[in-house]
Design a protein around this motif. Structure first.
Motif, PDB file in Angstrom:
ATOM      1  N   ILE A  60       0.788  -1.297   0.079  1.00 39.09           N
ATOM      2  CA  ILE A  60       0.092   0.037  -0.081  1.00 39.09           C
ATOM      3  C   ILE A  60       0.981   1.136  -0.108  1.00 39.09           C
ATOM      4  O   ILE A  60       1.967   1.321   0.792  1.00 39.09           O
ATOM      5  CB  ILE A  60      -0.933   0.203   1.398  1.00 39.09           C
ATOM      6  N   HIS A  61       0.595   1.983  -1.020  1.00 42.12           N
ATOM      7  CA  HIS A  61       1.528   3.308  -1.127  1.00 42.12           C
ATOM      8  C   HIS A  61       0.690   4.416  -0.070  1.00 42.12           C
ATOM      9  O   HIS A  61       1.416   5.192   0.625  1.00 42.12           O
ATOM     10  CB  HIS A  61       1.528   3.868  -2.533  1.00 42.12           C
ATOM     11  N   TYR A  62      -0.600   4.582  -0.198  1.00 45.23           N
ATOM     12  CA  TYR A  62      -1.306   5.402   0.456  1.00 45.23           C
ATOM     13  C   TYR A  62      -2.837   5.316   0.268  1.00 45.23           C
ATOM     14  O   TYR A  62      -3.039   4.800  -0.699  1.00 45.23           O
ATOM     15  CB  TYR A  62      -0.833   7.143   0.249  1.00 45.23           C
ATOM     16  N   ILE A  63      -3.639   5.827   1.402  1.00 43.28           N
ATOM     17  CA  ILE A  63      -5.054   5.722   1.175  1.00 43.28           C
ATOM     18  C   ILE A  63      -5.593   7.003   1.298  1.00 43.28           C
ATOM     19  O   ILE A  63      -5.240   7.678   2.044  1.00 43.28           O
ATOM     20  CB  ILE A  63      -5.704   4.704   2.151  1.00 43.28           C
ATOM     21  N   GLU A  64      -6.450   7.360   0.594  1.00 47.92           N
ATOM     22  CA  GLU A  64      -7.429   8.633   0.595  1.00 47.92           C
ATOM     23  C   GLU A  64      -8.852   8.539   0.532  1.00 47.92           C
ATOM     24  O   GLU A  64      -9.293   7.515   0.117  1.00 47.92           O
ATOM     25  CB  GLU A  64      -6.750   9.627  -0.669  1.00 47.92           C
ATOM     26  N   VAL A  65      -9.606   9.361   1.117  1.00 44.78           N
ATOM     27  CA  VAL A  65     -11.027   9.544   1.258  1.00 44.78           C
ATOM     28  C   VAL A  65     -11.295  10.477  -0.074  1.00 44.78           C
ATOM     29  O   VAL A  65     -10.831  11.698  -0.141  1.00 44.78           O
ATOM     30  CB  VAL A  65     -11.342   9.961   2.354  1.00 44.78           C
ATOM     31  N   PHE A  66     -12.144  10.037  -0.842  1.00 46.66           N
ATOM     32  CA  PHE A  66     -12.660  10.901  -2.029  1.00 46.66           C
ATOM     33  C   PHE A  66     -14.120  10.475  -2.240  1.00 46.66           C
ATOM     34  O   PHE A  66     -14.773   9.750  -2.488  1.00 46.66           O
ATOM     35  CB  PHE A  66     -12.040  10.605  -3.236  1.00 46.66           C
ATOM     36  N   ARG A  67     -14.958  11.664  -2.038  1.00 42.67           N
ATOM     37  CA  ARG A  67     -16.499  11.548  -2.098  1.00 42.67           C
ATOM     38  C   ARG A  67     -16.925  10.252  -1.323  1.00 42.67           C
ATOM     39  O   ARG A  67     -17.816   9.729  -1.812  1.00 42.67           O
ATOM     40  CB  ARG A  67     -16.877  11.590  -3.606  1.00 42.67           C
TER      41      ARG A  67
ATOM     42  N   GLU B 284     -15.601   7.764  -0.483  1.00 45.94           N
ATOM     43  CA  GLU B 284     -15.021   6.477  -0.647  1.00 45.94           C
ATOM     44  C   GLU B 284     -13.662   6.352  -0.380  1.00 45.94           C
ATOM     45  O   GLU B 284     -13.011   7.578  -0.151  1.00 45.94           O
ATOM     46  CB  GLU B 284     -15.161   6.241  -2.221  1.00 45.94           C
ATOM     47  N   LEU B 285     -13.185   5.022  -0.016  1.00 49.42           N
ATOM     48  CA  LEU B 285     -11.592   5.134   0.221  1.00 49.42           C
ATOM     49  C   LEU B 285     -11.015   4.604  -1.233  1.00 49.42           C
ATOM     50  O   LEU B 285     -11.559   3.680  -1.850  1.00 49.42           O
ATOM     51  CB  LEU B 285     -11.509   3.905   1.243  1.00 49.42           C
ATOM     52  N   ILE B 286     -10.152   5.285  -1.563  1.00 45.90           N
ATOM     53  CA  ILE B 286      -9.271   4.929  -2.717  1.00 45.90           C
ATOM     54  C   ILE B 286      -8.214   4.382  -2.362  1.00 45.90           C
ATOM     55  O   ILE B 286      -7.333   5.027  -1.541  1.00 45.90           O
ATOM     56  CB  ILE B 286      -9.132   6.218  -3.754  1.00 45.90           C
ATOM     57  N   VAL B 287      -7.885   3.198  -2.283  1.00 46.32           N
ATOM     58  CA  VAL B 287      -6.409   2.664  -2.073  1.00 46.32           C
ATOM     59  C   VAL B 287      -5.531   2.366  -3.101  1.00 46.32           C
ATOM     60  O   VAL B 287      -5.712   1.749  -4.054  1.00 46.32           O
ATOM     61  CB  VAL B 287      -6.851   1.086  -1.395  1.00 46.32           C
TER      62      VAL B 287
ATOM     63  N   SER C 201     -14.330   3.715   6.433  1.00 54.25           N
ATOM     64  CA  SER C 201     -13.821   5.097   6.992  1.00 54.25           C
ATOM     65  C   SER C 201     -12.297   4.750   6.962  1.00 54.25           C
ATOM     66  O   SER C 201     -11.751   3.746   6.991  1.00 54.25           O
ATOM     67  CB  SER C 201     -14.301   5.415   8.157  1.00 54.25           C
ATOM     68  N   LEU C 202     -11.576   5.977   6.804  1.00 57.43           N
ATOM     69  CA  LEU C 202     -10.225   6.151   6.927  1.00 57.43           C
ATOM     70  C   LEU C 202      -9.883   5.534   8.409  1.00 57.43           C
ATOM     71  O   LEU C 202      -8.797   4.953   8.518  1.00 57.43           O
ATOM     72  CB  LEU C 202      -9.600   7.545   6.754  1.00 57.43           C
ATOM     73  N   LYS C 203     -10.675   5.893   9.357  1.00 60.67           N
ATOM     74  CA  LYS C 203     -10.238   5.412  10.650  1.00 60.67           C
ATOM     75  C   LYS C 203     -10.213   3.999  10.750  1.00 60.67           C
ATOM     76  O   LYS C 203      -9.471   3.285  11.468  1.00 60.67           O
ATOM     77  CB  LYS C 203     -11.169   6.017  11.670  1.00 60.67           C
ATOM     78  N   GLU C 204     -11.174   3.534  10.090  1.00 65.35           N
ATOM     79  CA  GLU C 204     -11.123   1.774   9.957  1.00 65.35           C
ATOM     80  C   GLU C 204      -9.814   1.207   9.199  1.00 65.35           C
ATOM     81  O   GLU C 204      -9.300   0.196   9.681  1.00 65.35           O
ATOM     82  CB  GLU C 204     -12.204   1.248   9.367  1.00 65.35           C
ATOM     83  N   ALA C 205      -9.671   1.963   8.315  1.00 63.91           N
ATOM     84  CA  ALA C 205      -8.196   1.641   7.457  1.00 63.91           C
ATOM     85  C   ALA C 205      -7.041   1.712   8.393  1.00 63.91           C
ATOM     86  O   ALA C 205      -6.205   0.771   8.426  1.00 63.91           O
ATOM     87  CB  ALA C 205      -7.993   2.343   6.292  1.00 63.91           C
TER      88      ALA C 205
ATOM     89  N   ARG D 100      -1.133   9.313   9.346  1.00 63.71           N
ATOM     90  CA  ARG D 100      -2.231   9.938   9.034  1.00 63.71           C
ATOM     91  C   ARG D 100      -1.765  11.718   8.816  1.00 63.71           C
ATOM     92  O   ARG D 100      -2.029  12.312   9.660  1.00 63.71           O
ATOM     93  CB  ARG D 100      -3.486   9.498   9.619  1.00 63.71           C
ATOM     94  N   CYS D 101      -1.508  11.834   7.607  1.00 61.80           N
ATOM     95  CA  CYS D 101      -0.871  13.197   7.361  1.00 61.80           C
ATOM     96  C   CYS D 101      -1.795  14.337   7.078  1.00 61.80           C
ATOM     97  O   CYS D 101      -1.559  15.501   7.292  1.00 61.80           O
ATOM     98  CB  CYS D 101       0.326  13.173   6.212  1.00 61.80           C
ATOM     99  N   HIS D 102      -3.102  13.970   6.954  1.00 60.71           N
ATOM    100  CA  HIS D 102      -4.348  14.738   6.645  1.00 60.71           C
ATOM    101  C   HIS D 102      -5.445  14.074   6.753  1.00 60.71           C
ATOM    102  O   HIS D 102      -5.508  12.714   7.021  1.00 60.71           O
ATOM    103  CB  HIS D 102      -3.934  14.966   5.048  1.00 60.71           C
ATOM    104  N   ARG D 103      -6.640  14.914   7.142  1.00 64.54           N
ATOM    105  CA  ARG D 103      -7.769  14.224   7.426  1.00 64.54           C
ATOM    106  C   ARG D 103      -8.227  13.144   6.274  1.00 64.54           C
ATOM    107  O   ARG D 103      -8.971  12.235   6.704  1.00 64.54           O
ATOM    108  CB  ARG D 103      -8.958  15.438   7.867  1.00 64.54           C
ATOM    109  N   SER D 104      -7.929  13.437   5.190  1.00 60.58           N
ATOM    110  CA  SER D 104      -8.342  12.598   4.202  1.00 60.58           C
ATOM    111  C   SER D 104      -7.209  11.533   3.314  1.00 60.58           C
ATOM    112  O   SER D 104      -7.443  10.898   2.638  1.00 60.58           O
ATOM    113  CB  SER D 104      -8.762  13.531   2.954  1.00 60.58           C
TER     114      SER D 104
END
Length: 266
Positions: free
Chosen positions: A176-183, A185-188, A200-204, A215-219
């Motif tokens: 995994i390089h990074y994970i983001e939240v977008f609309r 959805e989680l984009i892994v 959620s990003l919290k679950e991830a 977690r460098c950013h809320r998203s």
């Protein structure tokens, strides 16, 4: 890993399902291959002495190949290693030049820089080494950095992705390089591609080790092992991707990345 609501659901793409390896293939893969490159024979022997107790403690079979120069490494690079322990100050091509040449050829071997001079540390990080250790090397510091490298072969349980159309697939944490939240959805984003998921990003984050993932950013949460450098309010990954850092996290983000590469976060 977890199932049910704590898992991930893939969307547009499906990660590759891992297949069990044959016994003989697994035994070959489990042989951890180490290369030492130092133009001082005594220093090579000292490094070998540091390696032995770490590998014994972790019960991982290994081989060590010693090289007296960067040129000798390049002549044998088709052998492929899991770890290259590399002195920086050598006659002829130095360690930093060798590391940058290997990276330019697509070589992903873990690199630990070792030297008696701290002045090359920043230049060395352009080759995104696992760490940078100063001579004389303490067994504890060396063991901590080696332990980080060996995690890749200890077969930590992968994350489980629950697919929308049924079934599940696995992906290793180190992929995994990074994970983001977008609309919502989680984009892994991983070595196998990018996947749209629910959750959620919290679950991830709950499934990822704090030492490697931040977690460098809320998203966004990023795998620090893929961070090549930093630009104000951004992490720049090894493939050139930019991952934003929240302004309020900037100082902590810099320290997290530094700790990861020096071993202080262990």
């Amino acid at each position: 890993s977890s199932g049910g609501d704590g898992g991930f659901c893939t969307g547009s793409r499906q990660p590759v399902v891992r297949q069990p390896k044959k016994t003989e293939e697994r035994q070959e893969l489990d042989m951890y291959r180490i290369a030492i490159c130092d133009d001082d024979r005594a220093d090579r022997e000292n490094i070998l002495a540091l390696i032995r107790p770490v590998m014994k403690e972790n019960r991982i079979p290994y081989t060590v190949t010693q090289f007296p120069s960067a040129e000798a490494v390049m002549e044998s690079r088709e052998e492929k290693w899991d770890l290259l322990i590399l002195d920086i100050l050598m006659d002829g091509k130095n360690g930093i030049e060798l590391a940058e040449e290997l990276r330019s050829l697509g070589d992903q071997t873990d690199i630990i820089f070792i030297t008696s001079s701290p002045e090359f540390a920043l230049a060395g990080y352009r080759s995104w080494p696992v760490s940078y250790l100063l001579k004389p090397i303490e067994q504890g510091a060396f063991g901590a950095v080696m332990g980080r490298c060996l995690e890749k072969v200890k077969k930590d349980p992968p994350l489980i992705f629950h697919m929308k159309k049924g079934g599940q697939a696995e992906i290793g944490r180190d992929e995994i390089h990074y994970i983001e939240v977008f609309r919502e959805e989680l984009i892994v984003h991983s070595a196998a591609g990018s996947f749209s998921c629910t959750g959620s990003l919290k679950e991830a984050c709950a499934q990822l080790p704090d030492r490697e993932f931040y977690r460098c950013h809320r998203s966004y949460v990023v795998n620090l092992s893929y961070v090549n450098r930093m630009r104000r309010y951004d992490y720049i990954l090894t493939d050139g991707t930019t991952v934003p850092v929240a302004k309020g996290n900037w100082q902590e983000a810099k320290q997290k990345w530094l700790d990861y590469h020096t071993g202080d976060g262990i």
